[in-house]
Design a protein around this motif. Structure first.
Motif, PDB file in Angstrom:
ATOM      1  N   SER A   3       0.845  -1.179   0.000  1.00 51.94           N
ATOM      2  CA  SER A   3       0.000   0.000   0.000  1.00 51.94           C
ATOM      3  C   SER A   3       0.885   1.235   0.000  1.00 51.94           C
ATOM      4  O   SER A   3       1.325   1.704   1.028  1.00 51.94           O
ATOM      5  N   ASP A   7      -2.225   3.365  -6.214  1.00 49.77           N
ATOM      6  CA  ASP A   7      -3.037   2.149  -6.168  1.00 49.77           C
ATOM      7  C   ASP A   7      -2.718   1.205  -7.325  1.00 49.77           C
ATOM      8  O   ASP A   7      -3.041   0.028  -7.256  1.00 49.77           O
ATOM      9  N   TYR A  10      -0.799  -2.050  -6.338  1.00 52.46           N
ATOM     10  CA  TYR A  10      -1.167  -2.686  -5.083  1.00 52.46           C
ATOM     11  C   TYR A  10      -1.153  -4.209  -5.197  1.00 52.46           C
ATOM     12  O   TYR A  10      -1.745  -4.790  -6.100  1.00 52.46           O
ATOM     13  N   ARG A 117      -9.857  -1.408  -0.755  1.00 56.37           N
ATOM     14  CA  ARG A 117     -10.523  -0.150  -1.120  1.00 56.37           C
ATOM     15  C   ARG A 117      -9.443   0.837  -1.544  1.00 56.37           C
ATOM     16  O   ARG A 117      -8.723   1.364  -0.700  1.00 56.37           O
ATOM     17  N   PRO A 118      -9.336   1.087  -2.854  1.00 50.32           N
ATOM     18  CA  PRO A 118      -8.302   2.030  -3.310  1.00 50.32           C
ATOM     19  C   PRO A 118      -8.586   3.444  -2.786  1.00 50.32           C
ATOM     20  O   PRO A 118      -9.734   3.800  -2.539  1.00 50.32           O
ATOM     21  N   LYS A 119      -7.504   4.183  -2.624  1.00 47.82           N
ATOM     22  CA  LYS A 119      -7.643   5.567  -2.158  1.00 47.82           C
ATOM     23  C   LYS A 119      -8.387   6.405  -3.179  1.00 47.82           C
ATOM     24  O   LYS A 119      -9.212   7.227  -2.838  1.00 47.82           O
ATOM     25  N   ARG A 120      -8.063   6.159  -4.443  1.00 49.57           N
ATOM     26  CA  ARG A 120      -8.719   6.876  -5.535  1.00 49.57           C
ATOM     27  C   ARG A 120      -9.385   5.846  -6.435  1.00 49.57           C
ATOM     28  O   ARG A 120      -8.708   5.087  -7.108  1.00 49.57           O
ATOM     29  N   GLN A 121     -10.699   5.768  -6.428  1.00 47.44           N
ATOM     30  CA  GLN A 121     -11.421   4.820  -7.284  1.00 47.44           C
ATOM     31  C   GLN A 121     -11.319   5.296  -8.725  1.00 47.44           C
ATOM     32  O   GLN A 121     -11.580   6.453  -9.029  1.00 47.44           O
TER      33      GLN A 121
END
Length: 124
Positions: A3, A7, A10, A117-121
């Protein structure tokens, strides 16, 4: 990998306990399906008679189930690729690691990717 701030690369290795359980179980299953005559049933405690019964009475079912399990792992691996794309994991090395880990360990790997859960979808 891990992480980091990005992302796209990942990857998280799964739990060693579950990987060990899956490896030993699938290894035993492979042994039962392909070399049942070499299994020391009497030395396996309660697992021995149960395995002997399955081999003697349901070998076709065991054999079919073995290949179905591998097909399920293929499906999970392909789904992992879909999840990578939807979660913005675009690094080819990370995608390959997810594919291989999920192929070998199934839901023990896929569940990690599903929970990520990515920081930026990524917007599509």
């Amino acid at each position: 990998m891990g992480s980091t701030a990005s992302d796209e690369d990942y990857f998280q290795r799964g739990n060693l306990f579950w990987f060990t359980v899956i490896t030993l179980s699938f290894g035993y299953y492979t042994w039962v399906v392909f070399w049942p005559q070499s299994i020391p049933y009497q030395s396996l405690g309660p697992l021995g008679p149960f395995t002997q019964y399955l081999v003697d009475h349901h070998h076709t079912f065991l054999h079919s189930g073995y290949w179905i399990a591998w097909l399920i792992h293929v499906g999970e691996s392909l789904y992992a690729m879909v999840l990578c794309k939807s979660k913005g994991i675009t690094d080819s090395r990370a995608q390959l690691l997810w594919f291989l880990q999920t192929f070998l360990f199934g839901i023990a790997s896929l569940s990690i990717l599903m929970a990520y859960r990515p920081k930026r979808q990524k917007r599509t």
